[in-house]
Scaffold this active site. Structure first.
Site, PDB file in Angstrom:
ATOM      1  N   HIS A  18     -59.946  32.618 -44.314  1.00  0.00           N
ATOM      2  CA  HIS A  18     -60.886  33.173 -45.300  1.00  0.00           C
ATOM      3  C   HIS A  18     -60.827  34.699 -45.183  1.00  0.00           C
ATOM      4  CE1 HIS A  18     -64.940  34.135 -46.880  1.00  0.00           C
ATOM      5  NE2 HIS A  18     -64.922  32.939 -47.453  1.00  0.00           N
TER       6      HIS A  18
ATOM      7  N   LYS B 186     -74.363  26.768 -44.571  1.00  0.00           N
ATOM      8  CA  LYS B 186     -73.376  25.699 -44.767  1.00  0.00           C
ATOM      9  C   LYS B 186     -73.683  24.492 -43.879  1.00  0.00           C
ATOM     10  CE  LYS B 186     -69.652  28.999 -45.696  1.00  0.00           C
ATOM     11  NZ  LYS B 186     -69.217  28.901 -47.092  1.00  0.00           N
TER      12      LYS B 186
ATOM     13  N   ASP C 206     -63.469  30.509 -36.115  1.00  0.00           N
ATOM     14  CA  ASP C 206     -64.298  30.546 -37.316  1.00  0.00           C
ATOM     15  C   ASP C 206     -64.694  29.096 -37.616  1.00  0.00           C
ATOM     16  OD1 ASP C 206     -65.378  30.541 -39.816  1.00  0.00           O
ATOM     17  OD2 ASP C 206     -63.768  31.659 -40.787  1.00  0.00           O
TER      18      ASP C 206
ATOM     19  N   CYS D 202     -61.847  32.814 -51.753  1.00  0.00           N
ATOM     20  CA  CYS D 202     -61.797  33.900 -50.742  1.00  0.00           C
ATOM     21  C   CYS D 202     -60.652  33.685 -49.763  1.00  0.00           C
ATOM     22  CB  CYS D 202     -63.120  34.045 -50.002  1.00  0.00           C
ATOM     23  SG  CYS D 202     -64.453  34.571 -51.043  1.00  0.00           S
TER      24      CYS D 202
ATOM     25  N   GLN E 252     -66.488  26.116 -41.509  1.00  0.00           N
ATOM     26  CA  GLN E 252     -66.255  24.847 -42.217  1.00  0.00           C
ATOM     27  C   GLN E 252     -66.132  23.667 -41.265  1.00  0.00           C
ATOM     28  OE1 GLN E 252     -66.435  24.391 -45.412  1.00  0.00           O
ATOM     29  NE2 GLN E 252     -66.467  26.513 -46.115  1.00  0.00           N
TER      30      GLN E 252
HETATM   31  N1  PMP Z   1     -64.997  31.511 -43.068  1.00  0.00           N
HETATM   32  C1  PMP Z   1     -64.827  30.362 -43.738  1.00  0.00           C
HETATM   33  C2  PMP Z   1     -63.782  29.389 -43.282  1.00  0.00           C
HETATM   34  C3  PMP Z   1     -65.640  30.089 -44.841  1.00  0.00           C
HETATM   35  O1  PMP Z   1     -65.466  28.960 -45.520  1.00  0.00           O
HETATM   36  C4  PMP Z   1     -66.622  31.025 -45.238  1.00  0.00           C
HETATM   37  C5  PMP Z   1     -67.514  30.763 -46.431  1.00  0.00           C
HETATM   38  N2  PMP Z   1     -66.832  30.344 -47.574  1.00  0.00           N
HETATM   39  C6  PMP Z   1     -66.760  32.196 -44.489  1.00  0.00           C
HETATM   40  C7  PMP Z   1     -65.934  32.397 -43.413  1.00  0.00           C
HETATM   41  C8  PMP Z   1     -67.775  33.234 -44.846  1.00  0.00           C
HETATM   42  O2  PMP Z   1     -69.063  32.721 -44.717  1.00  0.00           O
HETATM   43  P1  PMP Z   1     -70.349  33.538 -45.227  1.00  0.00           P
HETATM   44  O3  PMP Z   1     -70.054  33.886 -46.670  1.00  0.00           O
HETATM   45  O4  PMP Z   1     -71.473  32.586 -45.084  1.00  0.00           O
HETATM   46  O5  PMP Z   1     -70.466  34.753 -44.385  1.00  0.00           O
END
Ligand code: PMP
Length: 405
Positions: free
Chosen positions: A123, A226, A200, A364, A203
């Site tokens: 991401h 999430k 990270d 993203c 997910q």
């Molecule tokens: N890393 C991953 C794998 C994600 O899926 C996301 C959210 N889509 C993020 C980081 C960023 O999370 P946040 O927008 O809640 O900071």
């Protein structure tokens, strides 16, 4: 234990609402999950019964709010089996947790030319903070490749390790492909070279049991929104030995020891990294969310979500010209796909008219889109409150759209 989905769904009032007069089918759980009543009630109760600014308050209300906030930290510590609650830092999201580590870790441990390894499926939150460090102090980003199935090439990752490698930062689960990365193996390889690892878990923490002591990861980040919790709360778990050495990320508020114009000292962990008034109300709600998940049980959640994933994948693959991105065996409940000749945005818009919420676009993860030479995908992501009947509605929706093109 099998889940009583009908009962569970009653905990999430939004699931009984309609979009365009059609019952909502919410398949955008990878972006954010819905909130159970107990979380919203905990937040309401905190505002109505105990609201006062936390820490340093001499009065009873402030102490009650502080106690509830710190109880939440304990719940989160237990959820990921961290050794100490002082290793659990509250931020405003995965992104902020990642930026905190990138800033403070690189300031402490990285010089010009030092390297950080990530993967091709990250991401942007695990790419751009390191690129900022490239600009600030000449740190170099190295990228481990993946194959066409969306599987990390771990041998290639290992080949990227050099004496200049300072950190390996990888997604546990890809938000696009659903791939579950072999983080145990990555950590083992990294540690054999004395390199720390950041996971990270944005997910994964809502789908898979995580034990940071068993994993022996050095940092782990995720977002409460999430994991059925409130927006605006992120978690950073870090090993004390690193967090103690790393400089503060932001200044002011509870992060100080003593301030004078001559010299300022900093507070102990976790407060050193929690500048300003924390979002204590949503932190209180976060603890409730994890208690709720724990009660249902992550093992039951994973096996039920796997059922949804398998069924939906099988049904989608019966549709002509439909291609799924992310086809490894070891996946979480995320399906990214494209149908030849139909733009992902059109598919998303038309599904929305049927009451079905999916996400479209680059998610993203633009470098990952480049890897597959696409602009974006349609992504359906499931939670344990979704049903086989909802998958059927989704599949017939996709089929209808395909027949219209
Ligand atoms: N890393 C991953 C794998 C994600 O899926 C996301 C959210 N889509 C993020 C980081 C960023 O999370 P946040 O927008 O809640 O900071």
């Amino acid at each position: 234990m099998s889940l009583n989905i009908n009962e569970i769904r009653k905990d999430f009032p939004i699931l009984s609402t309609s979009i365009y007069n059609k019952p909502l089918v919410y398949f955008d759980n990878g972006a954010t999950t819905q909130k159970p009543r107990c979380v919203v009630e905990a937040i309401e109760n905190a505002y109505y019964q105990v609201n006062a600014n936390v820490h340093r308050g001499v009065h009873t209300l402030s102490q009650r709010a502080t106690d509830l906030m710190e109880e939440s930290r304990e719940t989160i510590k237990d959820f990921i089996n961290a050794p100490h609650s002082r290793e659990v830092i509250f931020t405003k999201g995965t992104t902020e947790s990642m930026n905190l580590v990138a800033h403070s870790f690189c300031q402490q441990y990285c010089n010009e030319g030092d390297e950080i390894i990530v993967t091709a499926m990250e991401h942007h939150a695990n790419i751009v903070p390191w690129q900022l460090q490239e600009q600030i102090r000449g740190v170099k980003l190295r990228v481990a490749p993946i194959n066409d199935k969306g599987e990390l090439l771990i041998d290639e990752l290992e080949k990227l390790i050099t004496p200049k490698t300072k950190l390996i930062s990888v997604a546990h689960v890809s938000n696009v492909l659903g791939t579950i990365n072999p983080i145990e193996k990555i950590i083992e390889i990294a540690h054999s070279h004395d390199i720390p690892v950041l996971i990270d878990a944005a997910q994964s923490v809502q789908h898979l049991p995580i034990d940071v002591q068993k994993l022996d990861c050095d940092f782990l980040v995720f977002s409460m929104h999430k994991v059925y919790g409130p927006t605006g709360i992120g978690i950073l778990y870090g090993k004390e030995k690193y967090l103690n050495e790393m400089p503060p990320y932001q200044g002011g508020g509870e992060m100080i020891g003593h301030v004078s114009f001559a010299k300022t000292t900093f507070n102990e962990l976790p407060f050193k990294f929690e500048a300003g008034t924390p979002n204590y109300i949503d932190i209180i709600g976060s603890g409730e969310a994890l208690k709720y998940i724990k009660k249902i049980g992550l093992d039951s959640i994973k096996s039920y979500e796997d059922e949804l994933l398998r069924y939906c994948t099988d049904e989608l693959l019966k549709i002509d010209n439909l291609h799924i991105y992310g086809t490894v065996e070891n996946k979480c409940s995320v399906i990214s796909f494209l149908v030849k000749g139909i733009h992902h945005y059109d598919m998303g818009m038309m599904l929305d008219k049927m009451g079905i919420a999916v996400r479209t676009g680059h998610h993203c993860a633009q470098p990952l889109m480049d890897r597959f030479e696409i602009e974006g995908t349609v992504r359906a992501s499931f939670a344990f409150y979704n049903t086989i009947e909802e998958v059927d509605i989704f599949i017939s929706g996709v089929k209808r759209i395909v027949s219209m093109f």
